[in-house]
Enzyme design. Structure first.
Site, short mmCIF file in Angstrom:
data_model
loop_
_atom_site.label_atom_id
_atom_site.label_comp_id
_atom_site.label_asym_id
_atom_site.label_seq_id
_atom_site.Cartn_x
_atom_site.Cartn_y
_atom_site.Cartn_z
CG ASP A 142 -26.75 -20.89 74.10
OD1 ASP A 142 -26.19 -21.06 75.20
OD2 ASP A 142 -27.96 -20.62 73.99
CD GLU A 173 -17.82 -22.90 52.30
OE1 GLU A 173 -17.84 -21.65 52.44
OE2 GLU A 173 -18.84 -23.57 52.04
#
Length: 549
Positions: free
Chosen positions: A220, A269
């Site tokens: 956002d 990751e």
């Protein structure tokens, strides 16, 4: 005569895309606004168990992923975009266990899950901000936000001339005399991203939800995190909006890019191609593309496309510029027509005529789904829902509605709860006929429910299902990076897409009258009735046709 002729997959077939490499490059992603999607407990507010029960509907629709607007713990001053706790589910939506169950069920259906993250600001009830208020001026807790002394005698004027997107000053004064910055509502103080603790906190938040299994984040106000050094005045009185093209010292600052490089490293990751999508309102698509360089984010919403009208030249221009800008950074273009902040495109394109609005909306959807890249759908557009423009003032909850200026204060009209079934409100939104609904639905929506449209070959819902099935079946749709424009009369767009499995042509008649066009091949899907001729075809007004060439 043919209507919507397809070589579609079976209605209940939604292939699992878990093995698709870089799935996000051509994904169709469906936005769920949790408070308005499905109410599982009958309190009139949508919730996570209600959404989970409706996931098979989204599987059958044929989307690849679901993006959920915020369901975090929040006082709901701005419909959950004022977050009090980023690691908790607000009780109005359920529990963290419900969130984990939603993710598991979505994955079992082959649907990926994208959740909102709100890093520009938090709630004034967030623990950090409450600590900052208690600690007082000059204290370390206040350094995590933008606290400043005011101007004028006794500091009674705001520190600068910045205006809130929701209208009014972007500053609020607290009891001890200091002011704090909020680019949105006063209940939404902006974080200070110059502070290392803010970076560390959001790295932890991302990992929390990635560990829960989500496949990505919609960011956002991704363009708003970093403010220009010194918080300088804008120097003009023009109201700034998210939709604007202005260059301002609190949006699209270059410092945001290092933040997203660190986020990309975290996403990498995790197995399974986790992604991040930017809500970045920038002056140009070229500026938006900067968020998508190979070491930053994966997608950015294409707001220039969303704000382009029903005009052939304008659409061709924004398509060309979007593809050129995204190709330059090896990112997919995205296409979107509606979301929770804008008037539904069924109404936007209507020019006062509801039937024309629906015709154009369906044609616009087929055009969007034919373009290379990823497409976003907003809940209810597959039912042909119009904007609700007659909501009584007393039921409105958009914070901008209660301020003098800013975004029109009319976002509630696109947030009215989904109609699922039955003849009386809330039309299956909740478990009880005649039960509560946080915003009222028009009585006429009885004809637009998912139940009413299911199985009706002329319905908007079945049109969406067919279009999405054909898009999956034909690799030339969605995949790739370019379109080959074909000669076409004024008011008509025509382009070719190719893949090893065949050639596809899309024709769009944006004019108010039928247009004769050389028949490109066999009709796959049409937004209106079309009768292909042996050599030429009348393209109906306000229509799009997909052809297998």
């Amino acid at each position: 005569m043919t209507q919507h002729v397809t070589t579609a997959l079976p209605a209940d077939a939604t292939p699992d895309d878990s093995a698709r490499r870089e799935w996000w490059r051509e994904a169709v992603i469906y936005q769920v606004y949790p408070r308005s999607f499905a109410d599982g407990n009958g309190d009139g507010m949508g919730d996570l168990p209600g959404i989970t029960a409706r996931l098979p509907y989204l599987k059958r629709l044929g989307v690849d992923a679901v993006w959920f607007s915020p369901f975090y713990a929040s006082p709901q001053a701005d419909a959950g975009y004022d977050v009090a706790d980023y690691r908790a589910v607000d009780p109005m939506f359920g529990t963290l266990t419900d969130a984990a169950e939603l993710v598991r069920e979505a994955h079992a259906l082959g649907l990926r899950v994208i959740v909102d993250v709100v890093p520009n600001h938090c709630s004034d009830q967030h623990a950090w901000f409450r600590e900052a208020l208690r600690a007082g001026p000059g204290s370390p807790p206040r350094e995590r936000f933008h606290f400043r002394s005011g101007k004028g005698e006794g500091g009674h004027l705001p520190p600068n001339d910045w205006e809130s997107v929701f209208g009014g000053p972007a500053w609020t004064r607290v009891e001890d005399g200091e002011w704090y910055l909020h680019l949105f509502a006063p209940e939404q103080p902006d974080f200070n991203w110059d502070h290392p603790a803010v970076h560390e906190e959001f790295h932890s938040i991302l990992r929390f939800w990635l560990d829960l299994g989500v496949d990505g984040f919609r960011i956002d106000v991704a363009h708003g995190l970093v403010k220009a050094a010194g918080l300088p005045d804008i120097g003009h009185e023009e109201q700034v909006s998210l939709l604007g093209k202005q260059s301002v010292p609190y949006f699209d600052q270059d410092g945001v890019h290092e933040i997203y490089r660190s986020w990309r490293r975290i996403l990498q990751e995790y197995a399974g191609e986790r992604i991040a999508v930017a809500e970045a309102w920038t002056p140009t698509v070229e500026r938006s593309a900067r968020y998508l360089r190979p070491d930053e984010l994966h997608q950015a919403f294409n707001f220039e496309y969303l704000t382009t009208g029903w005009d052939a030249d304008g659409l061709r221009d924004v398509i060309d510029r979007s593809l050129r800008a995204m190709n330059a950074v090896q990112a997919p273009a995205t296409w979107v027509l509606s979301n929770h902040d804008v008037v539904r495109h069924c109404t936007r394109f209507a020019d006062g005529d509801a039937a024309r609005g629906l015709r154009r909306a369906k044609a616009a959807t087929l055009l969007m789904l034919a373009l290379p890249g990823s497409a976003y759908l907003y809940q209810g557009e597959e039912l042909g829902l119009p904007e609700v423009t007659e909501l009584p003032d007393e039921v409105r909850q958009d914070p901008a509605f209660f301020r003098s200026t800013g975004q029109g204060g009319r976002r509630d009209g696109c947030r009215v709860p989904m109609p699922w079934s039955g003849q009386r409100a809330p039309f299956g939104f909740g478990p009880a006929e005649g039960g509560p609904s946080w915003l009222p639905q028009p009585a006429g929506w009885r004809d637009l429910t998912a139940e009413a449209q299911d199985g009706d070959p002329s319905s908007t819902l079945e049109f969406y299902r067919r279009a999405l099935a054909v898009r999956r079946e034909h690799p030339a749709l969605g995949a790739g990076r370019d379109v080959e424009w074909l000669d076409a009369p004024e008011g008509v767009l025509a382009f070719r897409r190719t893949s090893p499995r065949g050639t596809f042509v899309c024709t769009v008649n944006l004019s108010a009258a039928p247009v004769v066009y050389p028949t490109p091949g066999t009709v796959l899907v049409s937004s209106a009735d079309v009768t292909p001729g042996a050599t030429a075809t009348n393209l109906p007004a306000d229509s799009t046709v997909w052809w297998a060439a």
